[in-house]
Enzyme design. Structure first.
Site, short mmCIF file in Angstrom:
data_model
loop_
_atom_site.label_atom_id
_atom_site.label_comp_id
_atom_site.label_asym_id
_atom_site.label_seq_id
_atom_site.Cartn_x
_atom_site.Cartn_y
_atom_site.Cartn_z
N LYS A 10 1.03 -1.26 0.05
CA LYS A 10 0.24 0.16 0.70
C LYS A 10 1.11 1.16 0.05
CE LYS A 10 -3.90 -2.16 2.24
NZ LYS A 10 -4.88 -2.48 3.90
N CYS A 11 2.24 1.48 0.48
CA CYS A 11 3.12 2.27 0.21
C CYS A 11 3.75 2.37 -1.24
CB CYS A 11 3.81 2.20 1.44
SG CYS A 11 5.97 3.22 1.61
#
Length: 135
Positions: A10-11
């Site tokens: 998600k980063c």
């Protein structure tokens, strides 16, 4: 050794770092550390390999950081490590480990120094072009 990345999909920084590694011909072991967190012993080992303190690795932007009072400067390294083990989201990412060492790869182009044959340039997800300057 097989290169390793402690990764959060998600980063964006983590995704860019992994993509730089793959574009450089690496097939790293991808450890989604939120699903499979490092042991306390391995986290201590990673900190030593990276030559940073727990305070430098901890992710202060997470809500849990302030909720449990980690902004208290009197907390010991052991207390900060315990917090990261209890709440893996507090571990900053991505951490990359290769034969050349280990580093918190923020910004993602920091990974260049850990790769055997880094690409000369890479276009990040946001369109920014980063170049590897051999030094």
């Amino acid at each position: 050794m097989t290169p390793m990345i402690f990764h959060n999909p998600k980063c964006g920084t983590s995704r860019n770092t992994l993509a730089i590694m793959q574009a450089s011909g690496e097939t790293p072991e991808v450890v989604e550390y939120l699903k499979t967190p490092p042991s306390r012993e391995y986290l201590v080992e990673l900190l030593a390999l990276m030559h940073i303190t727990p305070r430098e690795l901890i992710r202060s932007k997470e809500n849990v950081y302030s909720e449990i009072g980690l902004d208290n400067p009197t907390l010991s390294d052991a207390q900060l490590i315990d917090a990261m083990i209890a709440h893996p989201i507090l571990i900053n990412r991505p951490i990359v480990v290769t034969n050349k060492g280990a580093a918190l790869c923020r910004p993602s182009e920091r990974v260049f120094e850990l790769l055997e044959n880094p690409v000369s340039s890479f276009t990040k997800e946001d369109g920014e072009i980063v170049k590897h300057v051999k030094g």
